[in-house]
Design a protein around this motif. Structure first.
Motif, PDB file in Angstrom:
ATOM      1  N   ALA A 460      56.370  39.334  40.787  1.00  0.00           N
ATOM      2  CA  ALA A 460      55.430  39.018  41.864  1.00  0.00           C
ATOM      3  C   ALA A 460      54.604  37.773  41.545  1.00  0.00           C
ATOM      4  O   ALA A 460      54.342  37.472  40.379  1.00  0.00           O
ATOM      5  N   ALA A 464      50.267  37.824  45.510  1.00  0.00           N
ATOM      6  CA  ALA A 464      50.625  39.225  45.739  1.00  0.00           C
ATOM      7  C   ALA A 464      49.827  40.155  44.832  1.00  0.00           C
ATOM      8  O   ALA A 464      49.398  41.237  45.256  1.00  0.00           O
ATOM      9  N   ARG A 467      46.215  40.265  46.111  1.00  0.00           N
ATOM     10  CA  ARG A 467      46.180  40.999  47.372  1.00  0.00           C
ATOM     11  C   ARG A 467      46.288  42.498  47.123  1.00  0.00           C
ATOM     12  O   ARG A 467      45.571  43.293  47.747  1.00  0.00           O
ATOM     13  N   LEU A 516      51.735  46.957  44.795  1.00  0.00           N
ATOM     14  CA  LEU A 516      52.532  45.774  44.461  1.00  0.00           C
ATOM     15  C   LEU A 516      54.012  46.126  44.360  1.00  0.00           C
ATOM     16  O   LEU A 516      54.873  45.348  44.793  1.00  0.00           O
ATOM     17  N   ASN A 518      55.669  48.400  46.013  1.00  0.00           N
ATOM     18  CA  ASN A 518      56.160  48.494  47.392  1.00  0.00           C
ATOM     19  C   ASN A 518      57.517  49.200  47.464  1.00  0.00           C
ATOM     20  O   ASN A 518      58.439  48.739  48.126  1.00  0.00           O
TER      21      ASN A 518
END
Length: 610
Positions: A460, A464, A467, A516, A518
């Motif tokens: 990442a 990212a 966030r 992160l 996901n």
């Protein structure tokens, strides 16, 4: 290629580590053998140079004696002097330099990482049950111990065994060349020497193994105490821990004394035997000289080589003790590290293919190898995109179901499928990549906050990561972090197991990591239990958003966190006893309704009256 890279120190091993010593040595050193044999050959040359020393000195003395004082500078003598200079100032130093280069630059720096990485890779594949049944500190100690012992074993075998054997063979050839009848004296001495070694070494090996085991217990006990130092202090049990460590240290001290007593006796016997060699060989050569079959140079050669071998005997005795001590420590490490507790990928396994994210438990039984506990006869389908909650009393089997889904264990009966694929037929890495998880007992590495969040998806980018931290309500406190080394913000290290953070902060880091990652399947095991009400409310909104396009399994004791789920499954003593929506279960008036009614105070007592 640089000479230091003749051995690849990071080459993976083939297959599991064997359980027998010789096979284990072959496994740990595979790929390094050609270079090790080359190093041993150079050591043999160095050992033969010891015989060469005595032979050259003998030739020089004979040349001088034969020529007399008046012809001391004869061409023959000058040739002998040149030979001696070339041998002592060029050939011998070069051989020893190359031998030292091979062991110190090529072998030693490669063997330690080669062994410890092969053991570490093997350990990473062990099941969680393997680690649950041992001390973390003890396992780490055993890896380091075995690596160090194997490195010492290899270098001593090259520097001592190969060197000493070559010296003995060369000495024997020199003695036979002086007088054939000196050979039986040398053989008699060597047989006695070998007999002493044969008697003592197994005892050294046994006591070394006991000492290594006792030392590992001390390390494990100390690490266990330090890891749980907060608990020790909270319960005012420093005295208890001191006594526990003291018992282990006393046992270790006893094994050290036991080993030392044997070592001293072994040393005395060997040194006494070593003292007989110069007496016998020089005495025998003098007799031969008196009989006219040996020269003055032969006396010097016999004296030189016998004294050198006598001196070497003490060195070899120490080295052999070290060698067998290393063997004992390697065998001790093998007993701990080589048992096969791995859950392997099935032959021909493929990566998990995610399409609908539907999960099925089909007749699943698992009791951790016992008669009771775990879960029994679990039949459950979690539909694509469904948000499923699992509740029940402690020990009902909630965490067991999650562990089985992650394939930390294999079911003892039945199977688990994801989109029709039995999870035992897919690779474990692909399975776990497809599942994001936040647990109550959040694991943190003693690395930076950045590294801990990035662990969810190592590729990442910076945007990212930040966030994810923001969505998990972690960004603000992370930017205020500072560790003891002055690193700040995302660069600050979190301490062992994240000890420098509060429980709520650790869980927010873990939630950021899961965000992160996901993954299409999300497991929440008491994910917000350590958060205060204000932060929990903010996190819940984030989690609702994160869960929107995923199949979710949530475990919670705080029922307020799962009342909104699509379906709730109630476990009791390993069985599914109820399932339905929040409203349906309340209407049934069963276990769930009872749990809900008993929630009070901070656990939604006001909602229970609805």
């Amino acid at each position: 290629m640089k000479i230091a890279n003749l051995i690849d120190p990071f080459r993976p091993a083939d297959g599991p580590p064997p359980g027998t010593f010789i096979a284990f040595v072959r496994w740990t050193l595979k790929g390094a053998w050609p270079v090790l044999w080359l190093a041993a050959f150079v050591s043999v040359l160095a050992g033969l140079s010891e015989t060469g020393t005595a032979w050259v000195l003998g030739k020089v003395i004979d040349g001088v004696v034969e020529s007399g004082r008046e012809n001391f500078f004869s061409a023959r003598n000058l040739g002998l002097f040149a030979l001696a200079l070339g041998f002592f100032m060029v050939l011998r130093p070069v051989i020893f330099a190359i031998s030292n280069l091979m062991t110190q630059v090529v072998v030693t720096p490669a063997i330690a990482p080669l062994v410890i990485m092969r053991l570490h890779r093997w350990m990473l594949g062990q099941s969680v049950d393997f680690f649950d049944n041992d001390f973390a500190g003890r396992l780490a100690q055993k890896q380091a111990q075995t690596s160090n012992a194997m490195t010492n074993f290899v270098t001593e075998a090259i520097n001592v065994v190969a060197f000493a054997l070559a010296s003995l063979v060369g000495a024997f050839a020199l003695i036979v060349s002086i007088d054939f009848w000196l050979a039986p004296i040398f053989i008699l001495w060597f047989v006695a020497y070998a007999g002493v070694i044969r008697y003592f070494i197994p005892k050294v090996r046994k006591r070394a193994k006991a000492r290594a085991g006792a030392r590992a217990v001390v390390t494990g006990r100390v690490v266990d105490t330090i890891t749980n130092i907060r608990t020790v202090k909270l319960f005012a049990n420093a005295g208890h821990e001191d006594g526990s460590a003291l018992d282990a240290v006393k046992t270790f001290r006893d094994t050290v004394i036991h080993f030392g007593q044997l070592s001293a006796t072994f040393r005395l016997v060997l040194m006494t035997l070593a003292g007989t060699l110069p007496v016998m060989l020089v005495g025998g050569t003098l007799v031969a000289w008196q009989g006219g079959t040996a020269t003055e140079g032969d006396i010097v050669a016999a004296g030189t080589i016998s004294v050198r071998l006598a001196q070497m005997t003490g060195w070899v005795s120490f080295a052999l003790m070290g060698l067998y001590r290393d063997i004992g420590e390697i065998e001790d490490g093998m007993r701990t590290l080589t048992p096969d507790k791995q859950l392997r990928n099935a032959p021909g396994s493929t990566d998990l293919a995610i399409s609908e994210e539907e999960i099925r438990f089909e007749g699943v039984d698992f009791a951790y190898g016992r008669l009771k506990g775990g879960v029994q006869n679990i039949d459950l389908t979690i539909r694509s995109g469904e948000k499923l909650a699992i509740v029940g009393p402690s020990g009902a089997g909630k965490s067991t179901m999650v562990s089985l889904l992650l394939r930390l264990y294999d079911p003892e009966a039945g199977r688990i499928t994801i989109d029709g694929q039995d999870i035992r037929t897919v690779t474990q890495d692909s399975l776990r990549r497809a599942i994001g998880m936040v647990t109550q007992d959040t694991a943190m590495f003693n690395r930076s906050a950045w590294d801990n969040i990035l662990y969810g998806r190592p590729e990442a980018d910076e945007e990212a990561v930040i966030r994810a931290a923001e969505r998990a309500e972690a960004h603000d406190f992370v930017t205020d972090l500072e560790d003891a080394d002055g690193r700040e913000g995302y660069d600050a290290h979190l301490g062992e197991r994240g000890v420098k953070l509060s429980g709520g902060q650790r869980q927010r880091i873990a939630i950021a990591r899961a965000i992160l990652k996901n993954a299409p399947i999300l497991v929440l095991d008491e994910a917000t239990s350590a958060l205060d009400s204000a932060v929990e409310a903010a996190i819940q909104e984030t989690l609702y958003d994160v869960m929107s396009d995923k199949t979710v399994i949530a475990i919670a004791h705080r029922l307020s966190t799962i009342a909104h789920m699509d379906r709730i499954v109630v476990l009791d003593e390993g069985h599914i006893v109820e399932q339905g929506s929040h409203a349906e279960l309340l209407a049934q008036g069963g276990i769930y309704a009872d749990l809900w009614a008993r929630q009070s105070g901070g656990f939604l007592g006001e909602a229970a009256a609805e």
